[in-house]
Each structure stands twice: as structure tokens, then as C-alpha cells.
Motif scaffolding. Structure first.
Motif, mmCIF file in Angstrom:
data_model
loop_
_atom_site.group_PDB
_atom_site.id
_atom_site.type_symbol
_atom_site.label_atom_id
_atom_site.label_comp_id
_atom_site.label_asym_id
_atom_site.label_seq_id
_atom_site.Cartn_x
_atom_site.Cartn_y
_atom_site.Cartn_z
ATOM 1 N N VAL A 1 42.359 -32.309 43.347
ATOM 2 C CA VAL A 1 43.044 -32.378 44.641
ATOM 3 C C VAL A 1 44.351 -33.077 44.560
ATOM 4 O O VAL A 1 45.028 -33.522 43.365
ATOM 5 N N SER A 2 45.326 -32.896 45.410
ATOM 6 C CA SER A 2 46.299 -33.549 45.716
ATOM 7 C C SER A 2 46.264 -35.033 46.570
ATOM 8 O O SER A 2 45.114 -34.822 47.366
ATOM 9 N N ALA A 3 46.848 -36.089 46.263
ATOM 10 C CA ALA A 3 46.491 -37.223 46.993
ATOM 11 C C ALA A 3 47.869 -37.953 47.566
ATOM 12 O O ALA A 3 49.059 -37.870 47.002
ATOM 13 N N THR A 4 47.645 -38.474 48.710
ATOM 14 C CA THR A 4 48.487 -39.030 49.366
ATOM 15 C C THR A 4 48.110 -40.243 50.102
ATOM 16 O O THR A 4 46.787 -40.808 49.733
ATOM 17 N N VAL A 5 48.964 -41.200 50.754
ATOM 18 C CA VAL A 5 48.340 -42.688 51.378
ATOM 19 C C VAL A 5 48.714 -42.162 52.837
ATOM 20 O O VAL A 5 49.734 -41.576 53.104
ATOM 21 N N TYR A 6 47.913 -42.837 53.779
ATOM 22 C CA TYR A 6 48.319 -43.021 55.118
ATOM 23 C C TYR A 6 48.139 -44.464 55.680
ATOM 24 O O TYR A 6 47.401 -45.242 55.120
ATOM 25 N N PHE A 7 48.846 -44.715 56.737
ATOM 26 C CA PHE A 7 48.924 -45.955 57.385
ATOM 27 C C PHE A 7 47.929 -45.678 58.661
ATOM 28 O O PHE A 7 48.136 -44.669 59.459
ATOM 29 N N PRO A 8 47.462 -46.802 58.996
ATOM 30 C CA PRO A 8 46.714 -46.611 60.385
ATOM 31 C C PRO A 8 47.664 -46.866 61.426
ATOM 32 O O PRO A 8 47.656 -47.748 62.318
ATOM 33 N N GLU A 9 48.492 -45.970 61.766
ATOM 34 C CA GLU A 9 49.337 -45.908 62.776
ATOM 35 C C GLU A 9 49.260 -44.685 63.674
ATOM 36 O O GLU A 9 49.096 -43.494 63.043
ATOM 37 N N ARG A 10 49.899 -44.195 64.723
ATOM 38 C CA ARG A 10 49.654 -43.366 65.569
ATOM 39 C C ARG A 10 50.580 -42.218 65.135
ATOM 40 O O ARG A 10 50.147 -40.992 65.215
ATOM 41 N N SER A 11 51.570 -42.609 64.344
ATOM 42 C CA SER A 11 52.497 -41.414 63.953
ATOM 43 C C SER A 11 51.742 -40.464 62.690
ATOM 44 O O SER A 11 52.089 -39.285 62.573
ATOM 45 N N GLN A 12 50.691 -41.498 62.170
ATOM 46 C CA GLN A 12 50.054 -40.626 61.108
ATOM 47 C C GLN A 12 48.575 -40.444 61.290
ATOM 48 O O GLN A 12 48.102 -39.700 60.483
ATOM 49 N N THR A 13 48.160 -40.821 62.388
ATOM 50 C CA THR A 13 46.738 -40.554 62.681
ATOM 51 C C THR A 13 46.809 -39.862 64.236
ATOM 52 O O THR A 13 47.275 -38.730 64.111
ATOM 53 N N ASP A 14 45.850 -40.319 64.953
ATOM 54 C CA ASP A 14 46.042 -40.078 66.298
ATOM 55 C C ASP A 14 45.963 -41.017 67.455
ATOM 56 O O ASP A 14 46.633 -42.162 67.034
ATOM 57 N N SER A 15 45.633 -41.042 68.570
ATOM 58 C CA SER A 15 45.955 -41.844 69.801
ATOM 59 C C SER A 15 45.276 -43.208 69.245
ATOM 60 O O SER A 15 45.514 -44.311 70.006
ATOM 61 N N VAL B 1 37.896 -41.729 42.425
ATOM 62 C CA VAL B 1 39.089 -41.044 42.306
ATOM 63 C C VAL B 1 39.717 -41.503 41.101
ATOM 64 O O VAL B 1 39.769 -42.801 40.770
ATOM 65 N N ARG B 2 40.414 -40.619 40.270
ATOM 66 C CA ARG B 2 41.172 -41.140 39.232
ATOM 67 C C ARG B 2 42.420 -39.911 39.090
ATOM 68 O O ARG B 2 42.312 -38.911 39.425
ATOM 69 N N GLY B 3 43.471 -40.584 38.331
ATOM 70 C CA GLY B 3 44.730 -39.780 38.163
ATOM 71 C C GLY B 3 45.660 -40.258 38.798
ATOM 72 O O GLY B 3 46.823 -39.475 39.011
ATOM 73 N N ILE B 4 45.667 -41.473 39.666
ATOM 74 C CA ILE B 4 46.855 -41.759 40.732
ATOM 75 C C ILE B 4 47.553 -42.909 39.690
ATOM 76 O O ILE B 4 48.689 -42.926 39.149
ATOM 77 N N SER B 5 46.722 -44.177 39.944
ATOM 78 C CA SER B 5 47.302 -45.238 39.149
ATOM 79 C C SER B 5 46.217 -46.394 39.104
ATOM 80 O O SER B 5 45.300 -46.083 39.562
ATOM 81 N N ASP B 6 46.333 -47.205 38.166
ATOM 82 C CA ASP B 6 45.314 -48.257 37.955
ATOM 83 C C ASP B 6 44.878 -49.033 39.239
ATOM 84 O O ASP B 6 44.007 -49.202 39.446
ATOM 85 N N GLU B 7 45.908 -49.242 40.235
ATOM 86 C CA GLU B 7 45.856 -49.750 41.389
ATOM 87 C C GLU B 7 44.791 -48.893 42.361
ATOM 88 O O GLU B 7 43.900 -49.518 43.070
ATOM 89 N N LEU B 8 45.090 -47.784 42.351
ATOM 90 C CA LEU B 8 44.616 -46.871 43.264
ATOM 91 C C LEU B 8 43.508 -45.942 42.771
ATOM 92 O O LEU B 8 42.702 -45.471 43.557
ATOM 93 N N ASP B 9 43.218 -45.935 41.479
ATOM 94 C CA ASP B 9 41.862 -45.211 41.138
ATOM 95 C C ASP B 9 40.690 -46.136 41.356
ATOM 96 O O ASP B 9 40.764 -47.283 41.358
ATOM 97 N N GLY B 10 39.677 -45.485 41.305
ATOM 98 C CA GLY B 10 38.358 -46.032 41.656
ATOM 99 C C GLY B 10 37.430 -45.616 42.729
ATOM 100 O O GLY B 10 37.539 -44.382 42.971
ATOM 101 N N MET B 11 36.381 -46.233 43.167
ATOM 102 C CA MET B 11 35.582 -45.856 44.311
ATOM 103 C C MET B 11 36.174 -46.018 45.613
ATOM 104 O O MET B 11 36.433 -47.239 45.945
ATOM 105 N N ASP C 1 49.710 -35.056 42.291
ATOM 106 C CA ASP C 1 48.801 -33.767 42.306
ATOM 107 C C ASP C 1 48.014 -34.055 40.713
ATOM 108 O O ASP C 1 48.073 -34.910 40.242
ATOM 109 N N ASN C 2 47.048 -33.109 40.810
ATOM 110 C CA ASN C 2 46.061 -33.155 39.599
ATOM 111 C C ASN C 2 45.192 -34.520 39.792
ATOM 112 O O ASN C 2 44.930 -35.022 38.474
ATOM 113 N N VAL C 3 44.839 -34.826 40.906
ATOM 114 C CA VAL C 3 44.064 -35.761 40.829
ATOM 115 C C VAL C 3 42.506 -35.582 40.913
ATOM 116 O O VAL C 3 42.208 -34.536 41.591
ATOM 117 N N GLU C 4 41.648 -36.289 40.170
ATOM 118 C CA GLU C 4 40.429 -35.894 40.008
ATOM 119 C C GLU C 4 39.416 -36.571 40.836
ATOM 120 O O GLU C 4 39.588 -37.924 41.180
#
Length: 180
Positions: free
Chosen positions: A52-66, A110-120, A150-153
């Protein structure tokens, strides 16, 4: 007023009557020490994986919903440290509600992003319908993590049948399945 003194006297009598020795049932161990915790699955033993492709999001109205502090499954996000939850959102094509194979509450490696973000992570949220084959990792704005990978497992964490490994799912201080 007299009833207050009577209740207080009864309470004091009960406290004095109790022994300072711990009772039998209090000394009985209900939790195993952390050395007995066994990993049920490691990231090297992944079942069927998805790229898959991976991104990050913040819990803010501009990135989620109301209601940015509530996920699609109704979980509440801690606004002070959202990253510590280790929650992700999946694109709808991957969720069982829309014909995929993964459900809310499933644990995902999740693996294939970074040491900090890979994991369960735990699936708690859904992405906008325009996204396909993608995950979104919940982080806070103060974590200073941005990017697209990209190419995150990813793979659903699978646990052995109860016959294969006896687990005690009573509440524990560690919040993990404890081996018997």
C-alpha cells in the motif's frame, strides 16, 4: 447526628478487627510477571501481506471531519499525544464494511516506512472514499512527521488458535495476553 457517630464507630471497629496479615485470596497471584509474556507473532512471520501507500494524518478538522477527536469506529483520540495510540485509518477498499478483508479493531503490522513508524497498529478509522489501497497513520502535529511512502507492506496480525497456545485474557497491568 447520633447516627453519624454510630456509623463512624462501626467503621473504626471493622478497621481494628482486620488483621495486618494479608488474606489468602489477596496473596494468590493473578498476574504473571513480564518475563512470562510471550510474543504471539513477530513481524517476520507475517501472513498474507498487502502493498500500500502510507501517509500520516493529524486529528484536525482540515484532515478529518467535523469531529476530529472521534474515529470512524467511535474511539476517542487523546489530543495531547495521538501518536501513542498507534491507530491507523484504512482506505475503504480494504475494510470489510466495503468488501475488504480487514475490520475495525484488527491489529495490523506495518513495515517499510521507518524504524519509528513501522510496527503494530490498530485499525480505528476510515479514509475518504477517493483513496484506494492506502493507510493513514494517526500522529500529532507536534510529532513533526510528514510524508508519503510507497511500497509499504501491511498484514493482519493473526493469533494462533487457543488450542495451540493457552492465553489468559484477564485484565493485567501490562495490557497484554499473558501465557499460562
Amino acid at each position: 447526628m447520633i447516627s453519624i457517630f454510630v456509623a463512624f464507630a462501626d467503621e473504626m471497629a471493622l478497621l481494628k478487627a482486620e488483621s495486618s496479615e494479608p488474606s489468602e485470596e489477596k496473596t494468590e497471584a493473578t498476574h504473571r510477571p513480564p518475563t512470562y509474556i510471550q510474543k504471539v507473532q513477530s513481524p517476520d512471520e507475517l501472513p498474507e501481506t498487502y502493498t500500500v501507500s502510507a501517509t500520516v494524518y493529524f486529528p484536525e478538522r482540515s484532515q478529518t471531519d467535523s469531529d476530529p477527536l472521534t474515529t470512524a469506529d467511535g474511539s476517542k483520540i487523546n489530543p495531547r499525544n495521538p501518536k501513542k495510540h498507534r491507530w491507523i485509518a484504512l482506505s475503504r477498499d480494504m475494510l470489510s464494511r466495503w468488501g475488504g478483508e480487514i475490520q475495525y479493531g484488527d491489529s495490523i503490522w506495518v513495515r517499510g516506512i521507518s524504524d519509528e513508524l513501522d510496527g503494530m497498529y490498530i485499525v480505528r478509522d476510515t479514509m475518504n472514499r477517493r483513496f484506494r489501497n492506502r493507510i493513514d497513520i494517526l500522529v500529532g502535529r507536534n510529532d513533526n512527521i510528514m510524508g508519503r511512502w510507497d511500497n509499504v507492506e501491511i498484514a493482519r496480525a493473526e493469533f494462533p488458535q487457543e488450542e495451540e497456545l493457552e492465553l489468559d485474557f484477564k485484565p493485567s497491568y501490562y495490557g497484554l495476553a499473558m501465557s499460562k
